[in-house]
Structure formats: structure tokens, C-alpha cells
Design an enzyme around this catalytic site. Structure first.
Site, short mmCIF file in Angstrom:
data_model
loop_
_atom_site.label_atom_id
_atom_site.label_comp_id
_atom_site.label_asym_id
_atom_site.label_seq_id
_atom_site.Cartn_x
_atom_site.Cartn_y
_atom_site.Cartn_z
N ASP A 97 0.82 -1.23 0.00
CA ASP A 97 0.00 0.00 0.00
C ASP A 97 0.86 1.28 0.00
OD1 ASP A 97 -2.32 -1.69 0.45
OD2 ASP A 97 -1.67 -1.80 2.54
N LYS A 116 2.38 2.47 -5.06
CA LYS A 116 3.10 2.05 -6.27
C LYS A 116 2.33 2.37 -7.54
CE LYS A 116 3.43 -2.21 -4.72
NZ LYS A 116 3.00 -2.00 -3.33
N GLY A 140 -3.84 -4.07 -4.50
CA GLY A 140 -4.76 -3.06 -5.03
C GLY A 140 -4.02 -1.78 -5.33
N HIS A 141 -4.08 -1.35 -6.58
CA HIS A 141 -3.48 -0.06 -6.95
C HIS A 141 -4.61 0.88 -7.34
CE1 HIS A 141 0.57 -2.06 -8.24
NE2 HIS A 141 0.36 -2.11 -6.96
N GLN A 200 2.33 -5.82 -3.33
CA GLN A 200 2.63 -5.81 -1.88
C GLN A 200 3.96 -5.11 -1.61
OE1 GLN A 200 1.44 -9.23 -2.94
NE2 GLN A 200 -0.57 -8.51 -2.45
#
Length: 416
Positions: A14, A17, A41-42, A220
């Protein structure tokens, strides 16, 4: 021959990125994802529109970039197809490795059942089935994306697996589908995914040989790596830069510039040690200011101060050339800003990441805060105290901070 540039998370995931991959993807021909699943999740904001990406590489938002999902990824066809629906014309722009492993609905059911059975000793996974899918891969009972091209044969193998493990599925209360239902489900996946399935190892070798600009995107963060993270409170894949080699079929000599992504503070999702966690008002203020709720689960993230010890470890493990410091604006308005510079364990001060962080207490150094960095795009225009903070972090972690993000917007980025 061009080298592949690499982006890797340096904390507990988180780190932001997505924004930097999106930023760098504007100048790259290919963007490749090498590990993880849809537990990552991006969130990317472009012209005020929000995109949530979990499996599709972030290069999808550059119309000229092509995107590769490597063999190191575990792919949930159902979730991947849902994500694809956000975009038009992906044919010829999106390639999925035939050697990536399939994550099927029963993996998520097993994941959730196992977490329930652990009670208060649960790891705090996203419950998406990532661990069981990687477990099957290592136990050599998994199924690969290439098998989708023959759904009849794949369905037979899955049914056989269910029959062999029937007793376990009964205990876990996992419902087993019929072969007919399974074939129908797999046919649905095949219809949409088949045009994208390819030998991505050959593809990436070809594009590197052609001197194309390639960007490798991790998922991650380093402290969640299966080997180098806070085991067992980790993910099931290799999240460090070395994972890009096994996850895509390239060799270490193919790797170019490594950009490590870190927040100007620290967060963690799920259980496990987090020495610089702040349980008071400051932690809550970081959570609210930074909108620290999971992209994938919506869970509130645990928040705390920048951990320079863990960061130094991550910089070395990954061979980081430059750090991209995210969310500097989130710590606007604090009177003082703290940095964890060592751990105290059993009365001893330790300045490295030990085998076990469970009993580590933070040793802090305090810096004066600043009013506002939000939206600043030039380093010299930052408040003096913010500049001093950034320069102190560089000294402590032994790496240059080359990029600074001052808001979620693509343009609010300082390039030094």
C-alpha cells in the site's frame, strides 16, 4: 540491449506504487506484473477518474503501453475479467502467461475457512484465496492458465482433486461444484481470456532483445515477502526485486534501475508486528488524512511513523537505486514528525531487522513538522522543515529520494 526498470514496494504494501507505475508507464513500451494476485490493489487517479487495479498492470492507462501478467502471478479469472471490463480494446495490449497459476473460487473458500478455524491466531489475509493457490502450486496440484484452453480436461482434473480431498472440503464446509457446472464456468473464462494467453517468457525476451522499454511492477511490499518479511504474517509470494526474475523468466542481468516506493509514514493491513505503529491520535490522524482504507478490502489500515530500520533493510534486499517517497502531504499540519531509528528488544538497542519483530519497541527521533506540502511540484518550494526531513531520511536509509509525491494526482510529483 535495454534493461528492464523495476518498481518495488519497500514497506508492508500500500505504498502508492500504482501512481508511480502509472507515471513511469507513460514512457515505457511494456509494463509487466511479476507476483501476487488480486489481493494487491493499486488506485490510480487520472483527470479526476479513479481506477482500481488488482491484477492488470498499471500500464493499461497508457494507450501506447502493452501489459504482461507473468508466470509468478496467481490469476483469478473471474476477478480479472471484471477488471478488464473497465477498459476497451485490450486485445493486442494485454498478455497473460500460460504458466501463471489459476486461482479458482474454491481457493477463496478454503482461505476464509482456514482463517475462521485459526480464530484469534488468524494472519489477517484478504481471504481472496492467494495462500491456497500458491500452496497448490508448491504442492504441485495447481492448475495453470494454459490449461484453460482445454476446459474438458481441466474440469476433469479439478473434479479429481475434489474427490481426493473430499474429507477436507467437508470439514471446511466448502461446496464442491459438479463437473457440468465447472465446465460451464471455465468455458466462460476461456471465451474472454483465450486471446490474451501466451508464452510471456518468449515475449519478454523478444521485447528486451528489440530494445523496448520495459517496466516491471511488483505487488505488496518487502516486509510482506515470504522469505524476508515478518513471517508468518506475510503474503505467499516473493515480493522483492529478485521475484521479478523468477516471476517473468528473465535473469538478474536483465534488471536495470530499481525504484523503491515508500510512504512518508508507515501502514500495515492485517495482523503481525509493526514496531512504529501509533495507537493514539496521531495514528488516527494519519489514517484519516491518508484515507488509509484497503483498496481490496476496505479495511482500516494500521498507521504509524516512518521506520528507517526496516527501510534500510528493504533498500539493501532490493538493490534500490532511488526511493519514491509518497504521500508527503498526509503529514502536513503535524507539530512534530517521528522516525523509528532503532528497535529496543529485551533491553538491547538493535539497528537491523532481526528474525523476530514481535517484541521490538521503537526508538524514535523527532523532527519539526510543517504546514503544507500538498500540490508542490518543485523541491525548492517545499517548507524547509519538510526538506530537512527528506534529507534526514536519505542519510538514515542510505539511498537517494529521487521522486516525491505531494497528492494522489498524477501531476503533483517532484522529480529531483
Amino acid at each position: 540491449m535495454n534493461k528492464a526498470d523495476l518498481i518495488v514496494g519497500l514497506q508492508w504494501g500500500d505504498e502508492g506504487k500504482g501512481k508511480i507505475v502509472d507515471h513511469m508507464a507513460q514512457t515505457h513500451d511494456y509494463v509487466c506484473r511479476f507476483a501476487g494476485g488480486h489481493n494487491a490493489g493499486h488506485t490510480i487517479v487520472v483527470e479526476g477518474k479513479k481506477y482500481a487495479l488488482h491484477l492488470i498492470p498499471s500500464g493499461v492507462l497508457n494507450a501506447n503501453a502493452k501489459n504482461i501478467v507473468g508466470n509468478g502471478v496467481v490469476l483469478s479469472p473471474k476477478d480479472f475479467i471484471k477488471e478488464m471490463s473497465q477498459f476497451d480494446n485490450l486485445e493486442g495490449r494485454l498478455f497473460i502467461s500460460d504458466k501463471a497459476h489459476l486461482l479458482l473460487p474454491y481457493h477463496a473458500l478454503i482461505d476464509q475457512a482456514k482463517e475462521r478455524m485459526k480464530g484469534d491466531k488468524a494472519i489477517g489475509t484478504t481471504g481472496k484465496g492467494i495462500g491456497p493457490a500458491y500452496g497448490d502450486k508448491i504442492a504441485r496440484v495447481g492448475h495453470r492458465v494454459g490449461e484453460l484452453l482445454d476446459t474438458e480436461k481441466l474440469a476433469s482434473k479439478v473434479v479429481e482433486f475434489f474427490e481426493q480431498n473430499q474429507a477436507i472440503f467437508e470439514v471446511m464446509e466448502v461446496e464442491v461444484p459438479t463437473k457440468e457446472a465447472l465446465i460451464e464456468e471455465l468455458e466462460g473464462y476461456k471465451a474472454i481470456l483465450a486471446p490474451h494467453i501466451t508464452d510471456t517468457t518468449q515475449l519478454i525476451w523478444k521485447v528486451l532483445d528489440e530494445d523496448k522499454k520495459v517496466l516491471l511492477e511488483g505487488a505488496q511490499g518487502t516486509m510482506l515477502d515470504i522469505d524476508h518479511g515478518t513471517y508468518p504474517y506475510v503474503t505467499s509470494s516473493t515480493t522483492v526485486s529478485a521475484g521479478a526474475c523468477s516471476g517473468l523468466g528473465i535473469n538478474p542481468k536483465d534488471l536495470g534501475k530499481v525504484t523503491g516506493i515508500a510512504k512518508a509514514y508507515c501502514t500495515r493491513v492485517g495482523n503481525g508486528p509493526f514496531p512504529s505503529e501509533d495507537f493514539g491520535d496521531h495514528g488516527e490522524k494519519l489514517r484519516q488524512n491518508g484515507h488509509e482504507f484497503g483498496t481490496t478490502t476496505g479495511r482500516p489500515r494500521r498507521c504509524g511513523w516512518f521506520d528507517a530500520v526496516a527501510m534500510r533493510h528493504a533498500v539493501r534486499v532490493n538493490g534500490v537505486d532511488q526511493i519514491s517517497l509518497m504521500k508527503l502531504d498526509v503529514i502536513d499540519g503535524f507539530d512534530e514528525v517521528k522516525v523509528c531509528v532503532a528497535y529496543e528488544i529485551d533491553g538491547q538497542e538493535v539497528n537491523y531487522v532481526p528474525y523476530d519483530l514481535e517484541t521490538a519497541n521503537p526508538v524514535y527521533k523527532t523532527f519539526p513538522g510543517w504546514d503544507k506540502t500538498e500540490g508542490v511540484r518543485v523541491f525548492d518550494e517545499l517548507p524547509d522543515t519538510a526538506k530537512s526531513y527528506i534529507e534526514a531520511l536519505e542519510d538514515m536509509v542510505g539511498c537517494k529520494i529521487g521522486i516525491i509525491s505531494t497528492s494522489p494526482d498524477r501531476e503533483d510529483t517532484i522529480i529531483r
